[in-house]
Every structure is written in structure tokens, then in C-alpha cells.
Design an enzyme around this catalytic site. Structure first.
Site, mmCIF file in Angstrom:
data_model
loop_
_atom_site.group_PDB
_atom_site.id
_atom_site.type_symbol
_atom_site.label_atom_id
_atom_site.label_comp_id
_atom_site.label_asym_id
_atom_site.label_seq_id
_atom_site.Cartn_x
_atom_site.Cartn_y
_atom_site.Cartn_z
ATOM 1 N N HIS A 107 33.156 8.815 -19.185
ATOM 2 C CA HIS A 107 33.623 10.174 -18.897
ATOM 3 C C HIS A 107 34.637 10.603 -19.947
ATOM 4 C CE1 HIS A 107 32.447 8.375 -14.959
ATOM 5 N NE2 HIS A 107 31.841 9.535 -14.843
ATOM 6 N N ASP B 142 35.388 5.077 -22.294
ATOM 7 C CA ASP B 142 34.920 5.329 -20.926
ATOM 8 C C ASP B 142 33.805 6.369 -20.995
ATOM 9 O OD1 ASP B 142 36.112 5.068 -17.846
ATOM 10 O OD2 ASP B 142 35.089 6.965 -18.235
ATOM 11 N N HIS C 176 42.013 10.673 -16.722
ATOM 12 C CA HIS C 176 41.743 12.042 -16.249
ATOM 13 C C HIS C 176 43.012 12.771 -15.814
ATOM 14 C CE1 HIS C 176 37.501 11.421 -16.590
ATOM 15 N NE2 HIS C 176 37.484 10.445 -15.711
ATOM 16 N N ASP D 254 32.081 2.045 -17.845
ATOM 17 C CA ASP D 254 31.032 2.725 -17.081
ATOM 18 C C ASP D 254 29.939 3.322 -17.971
ATOM 19 O OD1 ASP D 254 32.984 4.455 -17.974
ATOM 20 O OD2 ASP D 254 33.420 5.339 -16.021
#
Ligand code: ZN
Length: 316
Positions: free
Chosen positions: A166, A164, A127, A251
Site C-alpha cells: 500500500h 509495503d 498510513h 503484503d
């Protein structure tokens, strides 16, 4: 059997995010305790990295940004953004060590000492944008590793596959106009951070070198493997990467508390197998995998085991 490295340093536990934070040291402690009880522990090559030289961090992040993180961590600030990127005075050094883990992996794999390596570091990175702290991430470890492979090992084309749950907004932003790095992401959508639409495909010379595979909440292995077969594998065949990197967050596991995707350990094993075929065709079998998220401690540990088992044995 492939030579696979597990890159880890006990100082990764010193990045203290406070109580009740999902990105906590126990993620790595539980993972290691679990791996220690599996047959792959003795097969792994256990390597300790050192801090990345700031010179290499600067290939991705501007000097003022790096200094800002150093100063604010050392000053005892506890949150570096308006969200939940918590730090402690040690966090700057630990972030350099997390990036250093990826540099060490790149050296070992590019020198053919290892076939593959998994970097079990924290804080995570995907991120972090060029000059923006975000989502538990300070420095974009996988992006720094990709640049290092290009500049220090003469690799032209790097593919980064980010599974991931996200979207890796930081990695996308860093390479958005760069045709030398193919960025591929599978992620729940809509979900924080909100980027990663199908229509985000790169710009300028980088047009066509960003591939987003947004997944509806509730999606599972079937949708993920369809995306691999129909979109991701063809894109990788077309790009012909010389190095394959994975932003390996876990995740998207069905037991993860932060999202609603239904993958299992076997799903991560199957995606790893598919990427190994690509790597065997174009990259001499090299894969560098970098831990991102994964917040159910046991699901994370078992998923990492499945991923590593395939990297070592080419099947589960
Ligand atoms: Zn995540």
C-alpha cells in the site's frame, strides 16, 4: 557477519484489534516462532525497547492529536477512524512502544552498536498522517524515527524506501515539502489508499524528494527490480542518504490476502541486497527497517527471515 538487532517487546501483543482483523497479534507471534527455528535466531541481537517519550512523537504529530488518541483509547473506543483502525485501552501505550522501538533502533545503529536493526512492532505506521489516524496506523513510526535521527543524531539526509504493497500516504504527507527526507514508495496502484501516483513528486522545497513507483495489479519481481534499477537506485545515488530506512511491509507477497502483487521471499531478499549496496556506499552500511503490513502469517514470517538473513550475511 553484520550485527543485526531484532527490536521486539511482548507488549506489542497487547494491541487488540478484535476478532477477524488482519493486523493481529498472531502476525508477530508466528514470525517469532518461525525465526526461533532458523539459524539466524542466535545471530540476531535481541533488544527490548521502552515507550517513546511524547516529546519525540510531537516532532511529527501535534500535541492535540496525540492526546486525542490517548483519550479515545483509554475511554474504551474501539475504532478511531471511519475505516478499520481498531484499538483497545492498551493501544495508546503500545503505539508509543512501537515508536520507541524505532528510536531504540536509531540509537543502537547511530552509536555503531549495530549495523542494522529490524523493528518488529505494531501497530504499523506509514498510513498515519500528521494529524490523521488511518489504515491500522496511529503514529507514523518510521517518520518519528527519521526525525529523531536528524534531531538527536545529527543526520541531515534520510532516505525511506517503502515496499509495503500500500502507498505510505502518511509518510509522503509528513515529508512532502521536506528536501531532507527522500521518500520512495513501490505499491500496487490502483489500490487503497488511492495516493501514490507517478505525478506526486513533492512540493515547494520538497519537489523531487518524493518518488512513487506505482505497480499494476499482477506485477511481480521483474517489475519491482526494474523499478529499483531504473528509478530507485539512481535516485538514491543522487540523494546520497546518510541513513537508509525501510518501511518494510511484506503484503506485496504473492500469498498475501490484501493485494495482488506477486513477490516472493527471494524478491524481498534481492531488494534488501540492493539497498545494502546503497547503504554501504553512503551510510556506512546502516539500515533501519520498520515493519508495516504483511497479513499472510507464514508468508510474512518467511519474508522477514529472508530480509534478516540478507541484513546479517549480505546474501541469502
Ligand atoms: Zn500494506
Amino acid at each position: 557477519m553484520n550485527n543485526v538487532g531484532l527490536i521486539y517487546h511482548p507488549d506489542y501483543l497487547k494491541h487488540d484489534t478484535g476478532s477477524n482483523h488482519p493486523e493481529r497479534p498472531e502476525r508477530l507471534e508466528t514470525m517469532l516462532q518461525h525465526l526461533l527455528q532458523t539459524p539466524i535466531w542466535k545471530q540476531l541481537h535481541h533488544l527490548q525497547p521502552s515507550l517513546a517519550a511524547v516529546e519525540w512523537i510531537q516532532k511529527v504529530h501535534p500535541e492535540y492529536y496525540i492526546k486525542m488518541i490517548e483519550k479515545r483509547c483509554l475511554a474504551g473506543e474501539e475504532i478511531l477512524d471511519d475505516g478499520d483502525t481498531h484499538v483497545c485501552p492498551d493501544s495508546y501505550a503500545v503505539a508509543l512502544l512501537a515508536a520507541g522501538g524505532v528510536l531504540h533502533a536509531v540509537d543502537q545503529v547511530m552509536n555503531n552498536t549495530l549495523h542494522s536493526a529490524f523493528c518488529a512492532g505494531r501497530p504499523p505506521g506509514h498510513h498515519a498522517e500528521t494529524a490523521k489516524v488511518m489504515g491500522f496506523c496511529l503514529f507514523n513510526n518510521v517518520a518519528i524515527g527519521a526525525r529523531y535521527a536528524q534531531l538527536n543524531h545529527g543526520v541531515d539526509r534520510v532516505a525511506i524506501v517503502d515496499w509495503d504493497v500500500h502507498h505510505g500516504n502518511g509518510t509522503q504527507e509528513i515529508f512532502y515539502e521536506d528536501p531532507s527526507v527522500l521518500y520512495v514508495s513501490l505499491h500496487q496502484y490502483p489500490l487503497w489508499p488511492g495516493t501514490g501516483a507517478l505525478t506526486e513528486t513533492g512540493s515547494g522545497k520538497g519537489e523531487g524528494y518524493t518518488l512513487n513507483c506505482p505497480m499494476k495489479p499482477g506485477s511481480g519481481e521483474k517489475e519491482y527490480l526494474e523499478a529499483f534499477r531504473n528509478r530507485i537506485l539512481p535516485a538514491l545515488h543522487k540523494f546520497q542518504p546518510q541513513l537508509l530506512m525501510v518501511s518494510a511491509g511484506f503484503d506485496a507477497h504473492k500469498d498475501d490476502p490484501l493485494a495482488n502483487i506477486q513477490l516472493t521471499e527471494e524478491s524481498f531478499a534481492t531488494m534488501t541486497e540492493m539497498l545494502m549496496e546503497i547503504s554501504a556506499t553512503y551510510c556506512g552500511g546502516k539500515i533501519i527497517s520498520v515493519l508495516e503490513g504483511g497479513y499472510n502469517l507464514h508468508a510474512l514470517a518467511r519474508s522477514v527471515e529472508a530480509h534478516l538473513t540478507v541484513l546479517i550475511n549480505e546474501t541469502i
